[in-house]
Design an enzyme around this catalytic site. Sequence first.
Site, PDB file in Angstrom:
ATOM      1  N   CYS A 548     -50.990 -18.214 -37.497  1.00  0.00           N
ATOM      2  CA  CYS A 548     -49.589 -18.227 -37.928  1.00  0.00           C
ATOM      3  C   CYS A 548     -49.032 -19.643 -37.934  1.00  0.00           C
ATOM      4  CB  CYS A 548     -48.752 -17.334 -37.021  1.00  0.00           C
ATOM      5  SG  CYS A 548     -49.195 -15.586 -37.083  1.00  0.00           S
ATOM      6  N   ALA A 549     -49.455 -20.450 -36.977  1.00  0.00           N
ATOM      7  CA  ALA A 549     -48.985 -21.837 -36.879  1.00  0.00           C
ATOM      8  C   ALA A 549     -49.990 -22.835 -37.421  1.00  0.00           C
ATOM      9  CB  ALA A 549     -48.663 -22.172 -35.423  1.00  0.00           C
TER      10      ALA A 549
END
Length: 580
Positions: A548-549
């Site tokens: 996600c990051a």
Amino acid sequence: MYCPFCGQQQASKSAFCCSCGKDIKFLCDVDKTGTSGEATGKSTLELFRTFRSVKEKERRAGFKKKKTPSKDYLKVVKISVGLMRLKDGVLKTVRGTVLPLLMRPESDADELQRAAEQKMKTVDRNVHGGPYVLLYPDGTKITNIPGTEVPFTLNEYKEVVGKAYQRITLYICTAEDFFTSSQETSSESNSSDSEVIIMSPTSAEFNAADTLVWEPADGESGTDSAAPVLFSDSQEGPGTSGGVLETACYSKYTQLYAPIVIEDKDDSDSVECSHDIPEDTKVDQQSLSEITANLALEIDHRANRYLVYNSTAIREDEYYLAGKMIAVSIVHGGPGPNFLSEDLVSYISGQSSFKASVGDITDEEIGKVLQEIQNSPSVEILQDLMIRNSAMLQTAGCFRHVRSCEEKKMIVEDYLKWYIIHRNNTAIERFKAGLESLQFLTALQQHPTVLTPALCHADVKHAAEMENLFQPEFSQQGSNRRAQEEKAMSYWADYLLDCEENDSSVTLEEVLMFATGVPCVPPAGMSPLPRLQFLCSTTSTFPMANTCANILKLPLLDTYGAFKANMNFGINNSPGFGCL
């Protein structure tokens, strides 16, 4: 005059105070001393200042300031040096030998070579003998700045490559290995009878990858409303790899389950036996991601796809929907299809180039006829082939009277253009209408060179570009942790080279998938930008990721062998991604 004891003013100079009676005779002595000082013309303060100036001159005369070198001379920078050795006639980097080296920016090639050789011999006992040669990463000897006649200096090279000093890596190898490699390269370039043999697989190996289909749902299999949109590909199209892409990136930690078997229609009698699995083996149930990943192994990701006309898909306007989905995905930062043929994309973008070959024809009979026409040695044989296949050629508008054997090339090219483009014109036009969503088609026609890779197949970035894609987050400069992290960065660079050269069980696509959740960089780039973090040995010795990051966490290990083994194990045993 005042009494220093009681403060009473005295009317005249006397030896005792008229008020308190104390002895104040010393006040009269001070006044006399001041009067004698005024007579000489110099006060006590002036005499002190004169004395001080004389002593200051004496001090300066006996003191010499030490000369300190300039700051530029004292400045040192950190680069990396590694070792190259001859392997299979080619100079290749030795994994795990990259070491940090402190040098002055003004260092030339000779100074750098001596320092690198000394560093290698100090750290690695296997490095001995000599002499050694200083090399660029591509294996060429360092003499001048690349592309110029300017003698090599470290600061000049840094300006040319546009990298920070810490990202510069140079290599040394023995003069014997370098001389042998140069001789073999020279002999290969001078050979005139070299051949390039392209091995293509049989047609049966591509049956599973011949068509990309939109399958109907289970409850709609009996209706005609869910007819598939077909993206046809060739058996031996340009850029096709020699076999089906085989990867076990998303396998379980142990091979507990039988593979999914795709049976041919002729072997329908054996299907029932091959899928005879007991109903009570619930423990052996595979997950959705694993089943999909195994099915995806049958897809050839490098084959070119064309749009094929389908009447039901035309009625349902599914070509328009396909184009719209692609446009919306790319504009919103998602991935492109990465499988369309360059000839199809060139036609859609308004370009005139057309590079299709007979191998792009999926119909075996038509491909055989075109191959015979293309290889006809004389006009008589060409005319006979034209007459025998007049119906096929007349359908495409290519039937004509030929007067020379050179016309065969134009006949084949015209038929290919009709077969791939013109006979599917209705489907292509609806597909283009879908691409007009969010002005994507306009941008494609204005910038075809930039946007074509988003639609066609393109390999993942090279190792150097992958290395620059991930930005490391280091600890404080000079700390022990920082030294470990810099060593891990050198292992990371070597690992990416191994992945690029197929010297690892993991590919660059799988590394990117593990770290970000996508197998290639989307056309709009990545947000947030991919970053590298480092794991403490007490936390984990295997890589970790936050997709996600876009964060990849590398383990801090002592040797490159352990780093490579743990990276391969961690990425190979991470099921769940890649099934998009």
